[in-house]
Scaffold this motif. Structure first.
Motif, PDB file in Angstrom:
ATOM      1  N   MET A   1      12.345  11.876  28.010  1.00 50.66           N
ATOM      2  CA  MET A   1      11.618  10.884  28.784  1.00 50.66           C
ATOM      3  C   MET A   1      10.641  11.599  29.723  1.00 50.66           C
ATOM      4  N   THR A   2       9.416  11.135  29.777  1.00 55.87           N
ATOM      5  CA  THR A   2       8.414  11.692  30.661  1.00 55.87           C
ATOM      6  C   THR A   2       8.587  11.094  32.049  1.00 55.87           C
ATOM      7  N   ARG A   3       8.605  11.975  33.040  1.00 54.73           N
ATOM      8  CA  ARG A   3       8.759  11.504  34.415  1.00 54.73           C
ATOM      9  C   ARG A   3       7.411  11.078  34.980  1.00 54.73           C
ATOM     10  N   LYS A   4       7.446  10.031  35.799  1.00 54.69           N
ATOM     11  CA  LYS A   4       6.259   9.611  36.544  1.00 54.69           C
ATOM     12  C   LYS A   4       6.197  10.457  37.804  1.00 54.69           C
ATOM     13  N   THR A   5       5.006  10.634  38.351  1.00 51.74           N
ATOM     14  CA  THR A   5       4.829  11.427  39.567  1.00 51.74           C
ATOM     15  C   THR A   5       4.607  10.507  40.744  1.00 51.74           C
ATOM     16  N   ARG A   6       5.321  10.769  41.818  1.00 46.87           N
ATOM     17  CA  ARG A   6       5.210   9.985  43.054  1.00 46.87           C
ATOM     18  C   ARG A   6       5.171  10.939  44.239  1.00 46.87           C
ATOM     19  N   ASN A   7       4.596  10.473  45.352  1.00 48.98           N
ATOM     20  CA  ASN A   7       4.589  11.304  46.555  1.00 48.98           C
ATOM     21  C   ASN A   7       5.912  11.135  47.294  1.00 48.98           C
ATOM     22  N   ALA A   8       6.100  11.901  48.354  1.00 45.88           N
ATOM     23  CA  ALA A   8       7.373  11.910  49.077  1.00 45.88           C
ATOM     24  C   ALA A   8       7.722  10.540  49.655  1.00 45.88           C
ATOM     25  N   SER A   9       6.761   9.854  50.226  1.00 45.90           N
ATOM     26  CA  SER A   9       7.028   8.529  50.807  1.00 45.90           C
ATOM     27  C   SER A   9       7.458   7.532  49.740  1.00 45.90           C
ATOM     28  N   GLN A  10       6.791   7.566  48.601  1.00 46.87           N
ATOM     29  CA  GLN A  10       7.134   6.640  47.519  1.00 46.87           C
ATOM     30  C   GLN A  10       8.540   6.896  46.983  1.00 46.87           C
ATOM     31  N   LEU A  11       8.912   8.165  46.843  1.00 50.70           N
ATOM     32  CA  LEU A  11      10.261   8.491  46.376  1.00 50.70           C
ATOM     33  C   LEU A  11      11.310   8.068  47.398  1.00 50.70           C
ATOM     34  N   GLN A  12      11.035   8.320  48.658  1.00 51.62           N
ATOM     35  CA  GLN A  12      11.961   7.925  49.718  1.00 51.62           C
ATOM     36  C   GLN A  12      12.160   6.408  49.714  1.00 51.62           C
ATOM     37  N   GLU A  13      11.085   5.674  49.588  1.00 50.40           N
ATOM     38  CA  GLU A  13      11.156   4.211  49.550  1.00 50.40           C
ATOM     39  C   GLU A  13      11.909   3.711  48.323  1.00 50.40           C
ATOM     40  N   GLU A  14      11.684   4.328  47.178  1.00 49.33           N
ATOM     41  CA  GLU A  14      12.363   3.903  45.952  1.00 49.33           C
ATOM     42  C   GLU A  14      13.867   4.134  46.037  1.00 49.33           C
ATOM     43  N   VAL A  15      14.267   5.296  46.518  1.00 52.40           N
ATOM     44  CA  VAL A  15      15.696   5.582  46.670  1.00 52.40           C
ATOM     45  C   VAL A  15      16.314   4.607  47.664  1.00 52.40           C
ATOM     46  N   SER A  16      15.642   4.371  48.773  1.00 52.75           N
ATOM     47  CA  SER A  16      16.152   3.434  49.781  1.00 52.75           C
ATOM     48  C   SER A  16      16.281   2.028  49.211  1.00 52.75           C
ATOM     49  N   ARG A  17      15.270   1.576  48.497  1.00 52.37           N
ATOM     50  CA  ARG A  17      15.281   0.235  47.911  1.00 52.37           C
ATOM     51  C   ARG A  17      16.474   0.068  46.974  1.00 52.37           C
ATOM     52  N   ARG A  18      16.692   1.062  46.123  1.00 54.82           N
ATOM     53  CA  ARG A  18      17.800   0.964  45.162  1.00 54.82           C
ATOM     54  C   ARG A  18      19.165   1.013  45.848  1.00 54.82           C
ATOM     55  N   ILE A  19      19.301   1.873  46.833  1.00 51.20           N
ATOM     56  CA  ILE A  19      20.582   1.971  47.559  1.00 51.20           C
ATOM     57  C   ILE A  19      20.891   0.658  48.252  1.00 51.20           C
ATOM     58  N   HIS A  20      19.897   0.077  48.904  1.00 51.23           N
ATOM     59  CA  HIS A  20      20.129  -1.117  49.708  1.00 51.23           C
ATOM     60  C   HIS A  20      20.165  -2.406  48.883  1.00 51.23           C
ATOM     61  N   ARG A  21      20.127  -2.281  47.562  1.00 51.99           N
ATOM     62  CA  ARG A  21      20.336  -3.428  46.661  1.00 51.99           C
ATOM     63  C   ARG A  21      21.736  -3.436  46.066  1.00 51.99           C
ATOM     64  N   ILE A  22      22.509  -2.390  46.317  1.00 56.89           N
ATOM     65  CA  ILE A  22      23.862  -2.286  45.771  1.00 56.89           C
ATOM     66  C   ILE A  22      24.757  -3.297  46.483  1.00 56.89           C
ATOM     67  N   HIS A  23      25.472  -4.059  45.696  1.00 56.32           N
ATOM     68  CA  HIS A  23      26.273  -5.176  46.213  1.00 56.32           C
ATOM     69  C   HIS A  23      27.200  -4.760  47.361  1.00 56.32           C
ATOM     70  N   GLU A  24      27.951  -3.696  47.197  1.00 58.36           N
ATOM     71  CA  GLU A  24      28.903  -3.274  48.230  1.00 58.36           C
ATOM     72  C   GLU A  24      28.208  -2.893  49.532  1.00 58.36           C
TER      73      GLU A  24
END
Length: 92
Positions: free
Chosen positions: A1-24
């Motif tokens: 799989m080819t990875r997409k490139t993102r800057n540091a802010s975008q990666l930080q936001e994506e990780v945060s978004r996914r973590i804070h969507r976890i049900h628990e």
């Protein structure tokens, strides 16, 4: 799989978004502090960044690790810094 490139802010936001969507995490009302990604030489998976020292994540490490593994498999950290140079605002 080819990875997409993102800057540091975008990666930080994506990780945060996914973590804070976890049900628990949502159910417990926990706010986990997500650090800035740090550039590193590509590891055995080919990923060129990592994140360490998540805040307020005690008891949620498994969820954080799962999200981090998934995002690292999808994205590269760009070589350019996403912080604007203040001097350029003044024509220097």
């Amino acid at each position: 799989m080819t990875r997409k490139t993102r800057n540091a802010s975008q990666l930080q936001e994506e990780v945060s978004r996914r973590i804070h969507r976890i049900h628990e995490i949502v159910e417990d009302g926990v706010k986990i502090r997500v650090p800035r990604p740090q550039k590193q030489p590509p590891d055995t998976t080919g990923c060129n960044w990592t994140m360490k020292h998540f805040g307020n994540a005690v008891g949620y490490e498994r969820f954080v690790d799962d999200v981090l593994t998934a995002v690292r498999a999808e994205y590269h950290l760009s070589d350019t810094d996403d912080v604007k140079d203040v001097r350029s605002l003044f024509g220097e």
